[in-house]
Every structure is written in structure tokens, then in C-alpha cells.
Motif scaffolding. Structure first.
Motif, short mmCIF file in Angstrom:
data_model
loop_
_atom_site.label_atom_id
_atom_site.label_comp_id
_atom_site.label_asym_id
_atom_site.label_seq_id
_atom_site.Cartn_x
_atom_site.Cartn_y
_atom_site.Cartn_z
N THR A 200 4.05 -29.93 39.71
CA THR A 200 2.73 -29.78 40.12
C THR A 200 2.13 -28.24 39.78
N GLY A 201 0.97 -27.93 39.86
CA GLY A 201 0.41 -26.59 39.82
C GLY A 201 0.28 -25.95 41.09
N ASP A 202 0.07 -24.49 41.02
CA ASP A 202 -0.05 -23.99 42.42
C ASP A 202 -1.07 -24.30 42.97
N GLY A 203 -2.23 -24.63 42.23
CA GLY A 203 -3.64 -24.93 42.79
C GLY A 203 -3.30 -26.19 43.47
N ALA A 204 -2.91 -27.22 42.75
CA ALA A 204 -2.78 -28.57 43.17
C ALA A 204 -1.77 -28.86 44.28
N PHE A 205 -0.87 -27.82 44.45
CA PHE A 205 0.21 -27.98 45.43
C PHE A 205 -0.34 -27.54 46.90
N GLY A 206 -1.35 -26.49 46.47
CA GLY A 206 -1.95 -25.97 47.87
C GLY A 206 -2.80 -26.82 48.66
N PHE A 207 -3.22 -28.10 48.26
CA PHE A 207 -3.97 -29.11 48.84
C PHE A 207 -3.23 -29.78 49.89
N ASN A 208 -1.85 -29.85 49.81
CA ASN A 208 -1.05 -30.81 50.83
C ASN A 208 0.16 -30.19 50.93
N LEU A 209 0.42 -28.83 50.90
CA LEU A 209 1.85 -28.61 51.10
C LEU A 209 2.22 -28.66 52.62
#
Length: 562
Positions: free
Chosen positions: A448-457
Motif C-alpha cells: 500500500t501507499g502511505d496515503g491509502a494506508f491512512g484511510f484504515n490504519l
């Protein structure tokens, strides 16, 4: 029995074993009914969107249905945002929402958390309904499952008011215990005369191309094996769509690439120059729009055969030479048999020319470090050394999924999962966690990317609570990289900086294993610790920004064109 007991009884009877949601008030009768079932697993998430992502992950990996739940009001609204991905990718998912008692609804009288869920979910589901009579619950559940699994699959939704879930009703035992086969028919098979026409078209073709879509993967392992036999028999190039990753193994000598045009310039050339395209279970999404949005006059000399289980899909994107309403696997098997003893005459330079272009494209990609940071392609290539063919991998984030698509290859069907239809960032971790729960003996990765990961970490907390192990590798370029690049191209930048977050520390705070990776030469040691860990893992890898070579095609695919 209560409406909630009836719901759980019927879903158990038809084989639904995975339930995802968030403990809530109006759904309490349903949760009580679930609590009595040791053989139905409930996973409580930290955000309802993750529940829909998880159910979608089960559908993508197994073809089976799972249930996701959303409370009245905000719970359903959160669920809906991610259910859009199941709708866009044609994944069979059952969503159930609750709503306030009917006496204070329709029309709304001002009760808190009131939403018209039937109206809200209508446009992002294949079928939906509101239950107004408790005795009709079996009928409506069967109808929902039939719609989800028949023809082109998709998500379905039932809104069940509080008084129906908690009310006591009389049900027919036969209706409660009805097996799936009693209301879902067999998939359609192709007509013999249509298969004969396809054989004749193949005999005439000099530059044939086979496209394997998600419909082939859904047809099962036998269909995927038959697809490889067909490719070998025809002797032509083949490509797989984003939903068909692995249907044609990426190391097969005739595979030009996977994920549509993301697979490289040879895929683009094949789509442009083929004189016959055979598309199986493929919707012709924008990942195949190599010349921008399709036009009716693009290639009058090209013949196009589309095989799809949904008759409404035939000719939806482009005019057809022939459309077959059929299960993809049944059509492939019929075509393989019909080609026995038939002479085909593809141009001798067609396949070799394209495979040479494919190899040159791959060799041309420079994976050197970028200003002291790891190249994203090099990270994907390095991580691939630790991922086996049968391991499950979710690909999340625009920048990350493009690079991982090429360098973390799919060699087996239904093992690599992108979310192409809606491209909803944040699906990767929840979907991977659901797969880890369903397949406890298989390794599961989330790239995953850091932006994408931030949605559901926050679902790292779910991973810890339920003992689910997923190894997440973050391509951390400290930005919304694709958006930043586009903004910089037009001379501005706003809102794209994501620098300063330590995702490894966040993972440890949730009780998981977290590490930072700043040099590719340390990957072996970091991955050894990750594989040995007994919890979910987050590897925060610092990468530089390098635009994927197919980004220009990506940008042009949906550009306005009359």
C-alpha cells in the motif's frame, strides 16, 4: 422465531460464515442471534467501511458471499462508501442495515440517526429492498442472494427496521431451510453454433489477442487452467485485466502483461493492432482504453468477440462482431474442444514481435535509488522475493499498485487483488485481514501507499484483537504522490504533503510489529523479522517518487474526447 434469528438461520443454511460490522444498538437482535453461532465468525471493525471492504475481500478471494452490517444513520452511510467498490467490481456481497422503527419513519419525524437506507443504497447495489413484513424475510433474503450470485454478480442490500429484527413471526420450516440450489440456477453455457463462428473467426485471424477478465477467475480454477490451454492452442498473445490477475500466469511466455495497459507498452500495441480480440468475462473498463474512451468508429477492421455471463454487458463499451451470453469457463472449455484438429494461421511475427517489445519495456525501467530513497519498483521487486505464488496480496494506492502490478507478479489466479472499479483507497488492509481470517494457514500481504494506508490504519487494532496476521509494506513517499505530480505539472501544490508520520510507531502503539526501512539492502533482515512475528506487521519503507511508465496512458484513458 425473531426476525433476527430467522436471518441468521437462513444465512447459515446457505453457507455464509463470515460477518463483518460494528457492535451497535438497532442491530442488537441480530448480534444476539449471531452470538449463539460458534460456526459463524463475526469480526468487529473500527469503521463500517472496513466491514464492506472485508466482505468484498472474501468475495474476490473465494467467490463466496459474506455479510457486512451497518447501523441506522451513520453506520449505513459509512458502509455505503466502501460497498461502492463491490458494486464497481461486480463482487457478491450482502449488506444489511437497520433503521429506526417504522412508526417514526417514512415520512421522517425527526428521530436521530434516521436515513432512508433503501433509497441511499439503491444506486450502488445490484438489488435492494426494505423489509416491511417480517414473514417475508426468507423470501427477500433468497431474492437478495439470487440477485447477488446470478448473472454478473454484485452487492445486494436489505434494510431491516428495528421492529422486524426484534419481532416474533411464524415461518415455514421449508422456507427457512431452503438450500441455495432451490433458488439459484446453473450458469449459462454457449450455443454450439456460436462457438463454431468463433472458431471460423480464429481461422481467419492473423493477429488474434485473448483478454482474460474477472469472469474467468470467478468461474474457478478449472476455467483458469482451460484459459492457459486455449492460449497455448491458439498460439497468440494474452493479457489479463485488473480483476483477472493471475488467470494467465505472468511468467507464461505468451502473457504480455497484467492489469490492462498497466502491464506495459506491449499490451497497448496488442490492443491497437489486433485484428481479432477474444474477451472472456471482461467488462472493457478504462484500464483497457489504450486510446482514450472507446469510440464506435475506432477500428472498423477489428473483430471483437465478447463472452460474458451478463447479456447486458455485451456490446456495452464497443460494437461486437459476436456476443455470447455464457459462463466464461464453460465457453473456454467448449472452444478448446471445438479447436481440436483445426488449423490456425496467426502471422508468424505477431507473437514474437510483441513479446520482444514486452521484454524491452521491462528491461528499460531504471530501478536505481532516487535521491537516496528506494525506487518503488525496486521495493516491489525486492518484496516479491518473499511472496510465494499462493500467498495472498492486496494492492492499494495508485502509485503503489502500478509498480507492484509489474514487479510482484501474479502466477496463480485469485491471489493478487486490486480495486480497479472504484479505485477506493484504503481497501487493502481490511480486505487482507478478512483473507487472513478466512485462510489462517496462508500468508497474506498488503502492499500500500502511505496515503491509502491512512484511510484504515485503525484496523490494526482489529488485527490485534482477532489475532489476524497481515504483513503490510507501505510505499511511503510522504505525499499524495500522483496528485502532487499532477499539481506540479500545472505549477502549483496544495494539500499533498504527508511528511512526518511514523507508521511503524503507530503499528507498535496498536500492539503490532512495526519497522522502518530506509535502505533496500536491509530488506532481507526486516522481512525475516516480519515473517517470524506472531502479530500483524507494518514495514514503513521510504521510497522516492518515480512516475510509472504507463501513467501517460492512464491519464489519457479517461480524458475528454468527442
Amino acid at each position: 422465531m425473531s426476525g433476527a434469528d430467522a436471518v441468521v438461520h437462513i444465512l447459515h443454511r446457505v453457507g455464509i460464515r463470515s460477518v463483518f460490522g460494528l457492535a451497535s444498538g438497532k442491530l442488537s437482535p441480530l448480534f444476539k442471534a449471531l452470538s449463539t453461532r460458534d460456526d459463524m465468525r463475526f469480526i468487529g471493525v473500527r469503521h463500517e467501511a472496513s466491514a464492506a471492504f472485508m466482505a468484498s475481500g472474501i468475495a474476490a478471494a473465494t467467490g463466496q458471499m459474506a455479510l457486512c452490517l451497518g447501523e441506522t444513520g451513520p453506520g449505513g452511510l459509512n458502509l455505503l462508501s466502501a460497498l461502492g467498490g463491490a458494486w464497481a467490481n461486480h463482487l457478491p456481497v450482502l449488506a444489511i442495515t437497520s433503521s429506526n422503527p417504522s412508526a417514526i419513519m417514512h415520512p421522517h419525524r425527526g428521530a436521530f440517526s434516521s436515513t432512508d437506507n433503501e433509497s441511499l443504497f439503491r444506486h450502488l447495489t445490484k438489488w435492494n429492498a426494505r423489509v416491511t413484513v417480517g414473514e417475508r424475510l426468507p423470501e427477500l433474503i433468497h431474492c437478495a442472494l439470487r440477485e447477488a450470485l446470478s448473472g454478473r454478480p454484485g452487492p445486494v442490500h436489505l434494510d431491516i427496521p428495528a421492529e422486524i429484527l426484534g419481532g416474533i413471526f411464524r415461518f415455514s420450516r421449508a422456507e427457512l431451510d431452503a438450500p441455495m440450489t432451490s433458488f439459484i440456477g446453473r450458469p449459462p453455457a454457449p450455443h454450439a453454433q456460436d462457438i463454431a463462428v468463433v472458431v471460423d473467426l480464429l481461422r481467419q485471424a492473423r493477429r488474434p489477442l485473448i483478454v482474460a477478465g474477472g469472469g474467468v477467475a470467478r468461474s474457478g480454477s478449472d476455467a483458469c487452467a482451460a484459459m492457459v490451454r486455449l492460449l497455448d492452442r491458439v498460439g497468440c498473445p494474452g493479457i489479463a485485466t485488473q480483476m483477472g490477475l493471475g488467470v494467465i500466469p505472468q511468467d507464461h511466455p505468451q502473457c504480455l502483461g497484467q492489469g490492462g495497459f498497466v502491464g506495459g507498452s506491449a499490451v497497448v500495441e496488442a490492443m491497437q493492432q489486433a485484428d481479432l480480440v477474444l474477451a472472456f468475462g471482461c467488462r472493457f473498463s478504462s484500464f483497457l482504453w489504450v486510446d482514450g474512451p472507446p469510440r464506435w468508429d475506432d477500428r472498423p477492421d477489428r473483430k471483437l468477440v465478447q463472452i460474458d455471463i451478463d447479456p447486458a454487458a455485451l456490446g456495452h463499451a464497443l460494437p461486437l462482431t459476436l456476443g455470447l451470453t455464457s459462463d466464461a469457463g464453460l465457453a473456454i472449455e467448449a472452444l478448446v474442444q471445438a479447436l481440436s484438429g483445426v488449423e490456425l494461421y496467426p502471422a508468424p511475427d505477431w507473437l514474437p514481435g510483441l513479446t520482444a517489445k514486452r521484454d524491452a519495456y521491462r528491461a528499460s525501467i531504471d530501478l536505481k535509488d532516487i535521491d537516496g530513497l528506494i525506487h518503488p519498483g525496486a521495493l516491489a521487486q525486492g518484496v516479491a522475493r518473499f511472496i510465494g505464488p499462493d500467498d495472498l496480496v492486496t494492492l492499494d494506492g495508485g502509485h503503489t499498485s502500478f509498480w507492484s502490478n509489474e514487479f510482484t507478479p501474479a502466477l496463480v489466479p485469485s491471489t493478487r487483488f486490486h480495486e480497479p472499479g472504484m479505485s477506493h483507497l484504503g481497501f487493502g488492509l481490511p480486505a487482507a485481514l478478512a483473507m487472513a481470517g478466512h485462510y489462517p494457514d496462508r500468508r497474506v500481504f498488503c502492499l500500500t501507499g502511505d496515503g491509502a494506508f491512512g484511510f484504515n490504519l485503525q484496523e490494526l487494532d482489529t488485527a490485534r484483537r482477532y489475532g489476524l496476521k497481515v504483513i503490510t509494506i507501505i510505499h511511503n513517499n510522504a505525499s499524495w504522490g500522483v496528485i502532487r505530480a499532477a499539481q506540479n505539472k500545472h505549477g502549483f501544490e496544495i494539500g499533498t504533503d504527508l511528511d512526518g508520520t511514523d507508521y511503524a510507531a503507530i503499528a507498535r502503539a496498536f500492539g503490532c510489529h512495526g519497522e522502518r526501512l530506509e535502505r533496500l539492502e536491509d530488506l532481507d533482515v526486516v522481512m525475516a523479522r516480519a515473517l517470524a512475528a506472531d502479530t500483524s506487521v507494518v514495514i514503513d519503507a521510504r521510497v522516492g517518487w518515480s512516475p510509472h511508465p504507463m501513467f501517460p496512458t492512464f491519464g489519457a484513458s479517461t480524458a475528454h474526447r468527442l
